[in-house]
Design a protein around this motif. Structure first.
Motif, PDB file in Angstrom:
ATOM      1  N   THR A 100      50.788  74.644  80.511  1.00  0.00           N
ATOM      2  CA  THR A 100      50.879  75.311  79.215  1.00  0.00           C
ATOM      3  C   THR A 100      52.215  74.990  78.558  1.00  0.00           C
ATOM      4  O   THR A 100      53.250  74.980  79.216  1.00  0.00           O
ATOM      5  CB  THR A 100      50.731  76.835  79.393  1.00  0.00           C
ATOM      6  N   ILE A 101      52.186  74.696  77.266  1.00  0.00           N
ATOM      7  CA  ILE A 101      53.370  74.206  76.561  1.00  0.00           C
ATOM      8  C   ILE A 101      54.526  75.184  76.667  1.00  0.00           C
ATOM      9  O   ILE A 101      54.378  76.384  76.449  1.00  0.00           O
ATOM     10  CB  ILE A 101      53.040  73.931  75.081  1.00  0.00           C
ATOM     11  N   GLN A 102      55.692  74.656  77.020  1.00  0.00           N
ATOM     12  CA  GLN A 102      56.911  75.438  77.188  1.00  0.00           C
ATOM     13  C   GLN A 102      57.838  75.239  75.991  1.00  0.00           C
ATOM     14  O   GLN A 102      57.754  74.246  75.274  1.00  0.00           O
ATOM     15  CB  GLN A 102      57.630  75.000  78.469  1.00  0.00           C
ATOM     16  N   PHE A 103      58.764  76.186  75.809  1.00  0.00           N
ATOM     17  CA  PHE A 103      59.767  76.032  74.755  1.00  0.00           C
ATOM     18  C   PHE A 103      60.474  74.687  74.872  1.00  0.00           C
ATOM     19  O   PHE A 103      60.689  73.984  73.897  1.00  0.00           O
ATOM     20  CB  PHE A 103      60.822  77.135  74.871  1.00  0.00           C
ATOM     21  N   SER A 104      60.840  74.310  76.096  1.00  0.00           N
ATOM     22  CA  SER A 104      61.634  73.109  76.308  1.00  0.00           C
ATOM     23  C   SER A 104      60.886  71.813  76.044  1.00  0.00           C
ATOM     24  O   SER A 104      61.489  70.766  75.897  1.00  0.00           O
ATOM     25  CB  SER A 104      62.175  73.070  77.737  1.00  0.00           C
ATOM     26  N   SER A 105      59.546  71.897  75.980  1.00  0.00           N
ATOM     27  CA  SER A 105      58.759  70.695  75.747  1.00  0.00           C
ATOM     28  C   SER A 105      58.359  70.518  74.282  1.00  0.00           C
ATOM     29  O   SER A 105      57.661  69.585  73.939  1.00  0.00           O
ATOM     30  CB  SER A 105      57.495  70.712  76.616  1.00  0.00           C
ATOM     31  N   ALA A 106      58.827  71.442  73.435  1.00  0.00           N
ATOM     32  CA  ALA A 106      58.480  71.347  72.022  1.00  0.00           C
ATOM     33  C   ALA A 106      59.118  70.114  71.391  1.00  0.00           C
ATOM     34  O   ALA A 106      60.218  69.704  71.746  1.00  0.00           O
ATOM     35  CB  ALA A 106      58.927  72.598  71.284  1.00  0.00           C
ATOM     36  N   LYS A 107      58.409  69.535  70.445  1.00  0.00           N
ATOM     37  CA  LYS A 107      58.960  68.398  69.722  1.00  0.00           C
ATOM     38  C   LYS A 107      59.983  68.898  68.719  1.00  0.00           C
ATOM     39  O   LYS A 107      59.670  69.668  67.816  1.00  0.00           O
ATOM     40  CB  LYS A 107      57.850  67.640  68.999  1.00  0.00           C
ATOM     41  N   LEU A 108      61.222  68.472  68.881  1.00  0.00           N
ATOM     42  CA  LEU A 108      62.291  68.972  68.035  1.00  0.00           C
ATOM     43  C   LEU A 108      62.379  68.178  66.751  1.00  0.00           C
ATOM     44  O   LEU A 108      62.104  66.989  66.709  1.00  0.00           O
ATOM     45  CB  LEU A 108      63.631  68.897  68.772  1.00  0.00           C
ATOM     46  N   GLY A 109      62.803  68.862  65.702  1.00  0.00           N
ATOM     47  CA  GLY A 109      62.963  68.193  64.427  1.00  0.00           C
ATOM     48  C   GLY A 109      64.072  68.837  63.619  1.00  0.00           C
ATOM     49  O   GLY A 109      64.543  69.919  63.954  1.00  0.00           O
ATOM     50  N   GLY A 110      64.498  68.173  62.591  1.00  0.00           N
ATOM     51  CA  GLY A 110      65.544  68.725  61.745  1.00  0.00           C
ATOM     52  C   GLY A 110      66.909  68.558  62.378  1.00  0.00           C
ATOM     53  O   GLY A 110      67.061  68.036  63.483  1.00  0.00           O
ATOM     54  N   ASN A 111      67.921  69.017  61.680  1.00  0.00           N
ATOM     55  CA  ASN A 111      69.265  68.958  62.220  1.00  0.00           C
ATOM     56  C   ASN A 111      70.079  70.101  61.653  1.00  0.00           C
ATOM     57  O   ASN A 111      69.728  70.703  60.658  1.00  0.00           O
ATOM     58  CB  ASN A 111      69.934  67.613  61.915  1.00  0.00           C
ATOM     59  N   ASN A 112      71.149  70.391  62.323  1.00  0.00           N
ATOM     60  CA  ASN A 112      71.995  71.513  61.935  1.00  0.00           C
ATOM     61  C   ASN A 112      73.112  70.994  61.059  1.00  0.00           C
ATOM     62  O   ASN A 112      74.178  70.640  61.531  1.00  0.00           O
ATOM     63  CB  ASN A 112      72.549  72.170  63.199  1.00  0.00           C
ATOM     64  N   GLU A 113      72.857  70.923  59.777  1.00  0.00           N
ATOM     65  CA  GLU A 113      73.870  70.353  58.902  1.00  0.00           C
ATOM     66  C   GLU A 113      74.280  71.336  57.831  1.00  0.00           C
ATOM     67  O   GLU A 113      73.614  72.314  57.586  1.00  0.00           O
ATOM     68  CB  GLU A 113      73.345  69.072  58.260  1.00  0.00           C
TER      69      GLU A 113
END
Length: 309
Positions: free
Chosen positions: A296-309
């Motif tokens: 089952t999909i975990q937080f850590s396996s989520a596809k990340l996007g965006g940036n902190n700018e």
């Protein structure tokens, strides 16, 4: 001044949460909570963006109004309110010592249950503290570790929760992942609604996985089983992969009957919400042992996007 949600008192029914002193009159007040509450006039949140989440929380009993019948969605939430809601959603009954709060403290029961569940890991206990996004996000990840694992690496708690989709980004023109912004009661209601829904769906997914597992048998080189009928709100599928590639899927209520020699040595069972395509269960069974692996999909396996700018 202690800011408390209606329904927080010396006893919180069903989960036994001990919280709060009323800010009206300064006296002790006992409110029923952690159960469906009578739907009152929406007073101050009828046109609020978090309206539906607030209504859900009031109906399910994991958020509360003030004694005057108002919700105050734009007030900044305090730690004890948010912790009490997390405890209510998790349904925690067991306790662990919280020496930081003296015996008889109005929030001690709530915090003892939160401590037992790991919600207070790396949290400085301060029931009256006004929460920022980073502080609220850390509490969410602590509370949800048993369900979705740990947050994604390389992100603050705020950035990770925004990326997952359970926290709104900062307003336009500001850094997307601003950790210092206040969390209002309306903001909190939206996050808590996601948690309520996710917990319910994951529990359904686990139930259907057990039903599916009980149906599986291998006899004379043939795998047989049945995909649970489930609910119209969910797509349930069992998939096998032929030796020559491709995929064969069996959907809600369908029977499985395949020669294991013609397929790769595993079968995948998945449950997906039709409303938002969220993954609410993913399991892989080895063939012929039928040993189960929870994917089952975990937080850590989520596809990340965006940036902190």
């Amino acid at each position: 001044m202690k800011i408390l949600w209606k329904g927080l008192g010396t006893i919180l029914m069903m989960v036994g949460i001990t919280v709060g002193q009323s800010i009206w009159g300064g006296g002790w007040t006992v409110y029923p909570a952690a159960a469906a509450q009578p739907m009152q006039t929406m007073t101050d949140f009828a046109a609020h963006p978090a309206r539906e989440s607030i209504l859900l929380g009031l109906q399910k009993g994991f958020i509360w109004k003030y004694p005057d019948g108002r919700f105050y969605p734009d007030k900044q939430i305090v730690q004890s309110q948010f912790v009490a809601s997390l405890v209510a959603i998790r349904g925690i009954k067991e306790t662990a010592p919280v020496p930081e709060l003296p015996a008889g403290h109005w929030a001690k029961g709530t915090y003892e249950r939160a401590k037992k569940a790991g919600i207070l890991t790396d949290i400085k206990i301060d029931p009256n503290k006004l929460l920022t996004k980073e502080e609220a996000a850390q509490l969410v990840f602590n509370a949800w570790k048993p369900y979705r694992g740990v947050k994604m690496n390389g992100y603050t708690n705020t950035g990770a929760l925004i990326t997952w989709g359970w926290m709104d980004p900062a307003p336009a023109g500001q850094p997307k992942f601003r950790e210092d912004l206040p969390v209002t009661r309306g903001d909190a209601a939206k996050m808590l609604a996601y948690l309520w829904k996710d917990k319910g769906q994951l529990e359904l997914g686990a139930k259907w996985a057990e039903e599916f597992e009980r149906s599986l048998i291998i006899k004379n080189g043939v795998l047989k089983g049945k995909v649970p009928t489930g609910s119209n709100d969910f797509a349930i599928m069992a998939s096998v992969i032929p030796i020559n590639n491709g995929m064969r899927g069996f959907l809600n209520g369908e029977l499985i009957n395949v020669k294991i020699s013609e397929y790769k040595p595993f079968i995948v069972f998945s449950i997906r919400s039709k409303s938002d395509s969220s993954n609410v269960g993913l399991y892989q069974y080895s063939i012929p042992s039928l040993d189960k692996e929870n994917r089952t999909i975990q937080f850590s396996s989520a596809k990340l996007g965006g940036n902190n700018e």
